[in-house]
Design an enzyme around this catalytic site. Sequence first.
Site, short mmCIF file in Angstrom:
data_model
loop_
_atom_site.label_atom_id
_atom_site.label_comp_id
_atom_site.label_asym_id
_atom_site.label_seq_id
_atom_site.Cartn_x
_atom_site.Cartn_y
_atom_site.Cartn_z
N ARG A 41 0.88 -1.41 -0.10
CA ARG A 41 0.07 0.00 0.04
C ARG A 41 0.82 1.10 -0.04
NH1 ARG A 41 -3.97 -2.06 4.86
NH2 ARG A 41 -1.90 -3.28 5.21
N GLY A 102 1.49 -13.75 6.81
CA GLY A 102 0.82 -13.28 7.75
C GLY A 102 1.52 -13.11 8.89
N GLU A 179 -10.50 -9.45 12.07
CA GLU A 179 -9.96 -8.37 10.98
C GLU A 179 -11.01 -8.09 10.11
OE1 GLU A 179 -6.66 -7.59 10.50
OE2 GLU A 179 -6.72 -8.26 12.65
N ASN A 409 38.19 28.19 -7.17
CA ASN A 409 38.78 26.98 -6.44
C ASN A 409 38.85 25.71 -7.48
OD1 ASN A 409 35.77 26.81 -6.07
ND2 ASN A 409 36.02 25.44 -4.86
N ALA A 446 40.60 46.63 -3.78
CA ALA A 446 39.45 46.24 -4.49
C ALA A 446 39.59 45.93 -5.90
CB ALA A 446 38.46 47.49 -4.29
C1 UD1 Z 1 -2.37 -5.51 11.53
C2 UD1 Z 1 -3.42 -6.53 12.64
C3 UD1 Z 1 -4.74 -5.51 12.67
C4 UD1 Z 1 -4.27 -4.26 13.61
C5 UD1 Z 1 -3.19 -3.55 12.81
C6 UD1 Z 1 -2.69 -2.40 13.47
C7 UD1 Z 1 -2.97 -8.60 11.93
C8 UD1 Z 1 -3.78 -9.93 10.99
N1 UD1 Z 1 -3.90 -7.65 11.93
O1 UD1 Z 1 -3.14 -5.42 10.48
O2 UD1 Z 1 -5.75 -6.34 13.67
O3 UD1 Z 1 -5.51 -3.63 13.65
O4 UD1 Z 1 -2.14 -4.45 12.42
O5 UD1 Z 1 -1.63 -1.68 12.93
O6 UD1 Z 1 -2.14 -8.88 12.47
N2 UD1 Z 1 4.41 -8.57 8.83
C9 UD1 Z 1 5.35 -9.68 8.72
N3 UD1 Z 1 4.82 -10.95 7.93
C10 UD1 Z 1 3.80 -11.10 7.26
C11 UD1 Z 1 2.62 -10.09 7.33
C12 UD1 Z 1 2.96 -8.80 7.91
O7 UD1 Z 1 6.29 -9.63 9.25
O8 UD1 Z 1 3.56 -12.06 6.72
C13 UD1 Z 1 4.36 -7.67 9.41
C14 UD1 Z 1 4.48 -6.31 8.57
O9 UD1 Z 1 5.66 -6.04 7.88
C15 UD1 Z 1 3.95 -5.32 9.36
C16 UD1 Z 1 3.27 -5.82 10.31
O10 UD1 Z 1 3.53 -7.35 10.44
O11 UD1 Z 1 5.16 -4.52 9.91
C17 UD1 Z 1 1.55 -5.75 10.37
O12 UD1 Z 1 1.20 -6.15 9.03
P1 UD1 Z 1 0.23 -5.37 8.09
O13 UD1 Z 1 0.06 -6.10 6.93
O14 UD1 Z 1 0.44 -3.94 7.98
O15 UD1 Z 1 -1.17 -5.75 9.08
P2 UD1 Z 1 -2.43 -4.75 9.11
O16 UD1 Z 1 -3.17 -5.06 8.01
O17 UD1 Z 1 -2.06 -3.44 9.30
CA CA Z 2 -0.25 -2.08 9.54
#
Ligand code: UD1
Ligand code: CA
Length: 477
Positions: A41, A102, A179, A409, A446
């Site tokens: 995003r 995830g 979610e 320079n 000057a």
């Molecule tokens: C997540 C939460 C949501 C919460 C929100 C708050 C979950 C399923 N949802 O959603 O409930 O309200 O954060 O900001 O957790 N990441 C990994 N590996 C992955 C996927 C993600 O390391 O496979 C990391 C991403 O880099 C990121 C963080 O986890 O830093 C959160 O992932 P993101 O996809 O932004 O979750 P949200 O949809 O924001």
């Molecule tokens: Ca997030």
Amino acid sequence: MLVGAGDGSSRQSRSSHSHYHGWLLSHTALAFVLAAGLGTRMRSKTCKVLHQAAGRPLLSHVLDLCAAVGAHPVVVLSRESEPARAVVPADATVALQEPPRGTGDAVRVALAATDSRDGVAFVVYGDTPVLRAETLERMRELLLERGAVLVLLTAQVGTDNSYGRIVRDEAGDVRRIVEVRSASPEERLLPESNLGAYAMDLAWLRTAAPRLRENETGEIFLTDLAAIAIADGERVAAHRADDPTEGMGVNTRVDLAAADAVLRRRVRERHMLAGVTFLDPDSTSVDAGVRIAADAVIARGCVLEGETSIGADSVVGPYSIVRDSRVGERCRVEASVIEGSTLEDDVRIGPFSHLRTGAYLERGVEMGNFGEVKNARLRAKTKMHHFSYVGDADVGERVNIGAGTITLNYDGARKHRTEIGDDAFIGSDTLLRAPVKVGKGAATGAGSVVTKDVADGMLAVGMPARSIRKYLRKPPD
Ligand code: UD1
Ligand code: CA
């Protein structure tokens, strides 16, 4: 206090043992930092957690937080976010999640990367830079006080967002997190959201994480842990943030700007509470790493960036940019740009001065409008008041640089140095063709074009300049 059925006994005995409680509070916790997501995003070729807020990568803010609560970070990266390794401290643990499936899967990967079996584990997302250490501390206390296995951070943030929704039962206890992507229309309207920071009982997490299942979106959601805990008869507690902006997750550049604004306000407030005056603080932007001594004044419209420090009783602005520079005490900087430079104490510059990389102004130097100094040292009390360029030069003490003086320079191929001795007097509109040296107490007329060295104490005039007599400097009045 209600304690879940399940395996309550061990938990109860544990939390009633103040001994154990104290040990957990003081014992180094782990922090799983999830930063493997794709960040699609953001629509960027740079991975999300390397985007900056308040002049620091998002991930660095989160790692600072881990350090502040004394938690050893286990950072989960993916091939896409691998470049973020550059900002991870050498003593942190890094785990690779490939492919990212995830947040639940990410925690499994983190668990596999550490031998720790019990104690407190925080789980934080690499995209929540606004979270505060006090909040994580409070969550850790709640975990122990309540004998919970999971503490969530929640807030009332309205329903126009993609945060997970907190589902509570009639008694007000948390049942699960849903979610938005899998929520029913009614669930979407639930007012309380999951801000995405957790304190967990690591021993329980080790038993629960393997039970997370891929859902209909094809991902494994960490948030399903809440329902697993409840099914286990364990207790889930929620800490409601007083300030809902705290959990602000950065998913888009709109979120990034919002997080940046919150962090910068916090930075300014920290400085104000430590004794720095800001005139119109909202008009000024200060990076997180900038140091400002008490009794400095930052006037309207300043941008202070990178590794910058401002000394006591200095006044910066209105309208100045200071980047990666040191400004000493009692300096005055007005409407100027300073990059990669040093100002000792009592230096006055501006309005409209430009210091470029390697400018070093010793104490008491004065530099006026439309002057540029690059890779040059101006020794104590030298004055350069109007329209001059001094580059690749070493200028002595108490030198007067007349209006419109230019160091030539660059010969089109190479840079050369100019040297000007102490107490020299450079006449207005002098061109100094480097390499060239003007001696101590020497002077140029000057409009002279200096192509050959001028000996100490001599006056050189003309084009090219010739030394015509000894220079007798009038004492300044
Ligand atoms: C997540 C939460 C949501 C919460 C929100 C708050 C979950 C399923 N949802 O959603 O409930 O309200 O954060 O900001 O957790 N990441 C990994 N590996 C992955 C996927 C993600 O390391 O496979 C990391 C991403 O880099 C990121 C963080 O986890 O830093 C959160 O992932 P993101 O996809 O932004 O979750 P949200 O949809 O924001
Ligand atoms: Ca997030």
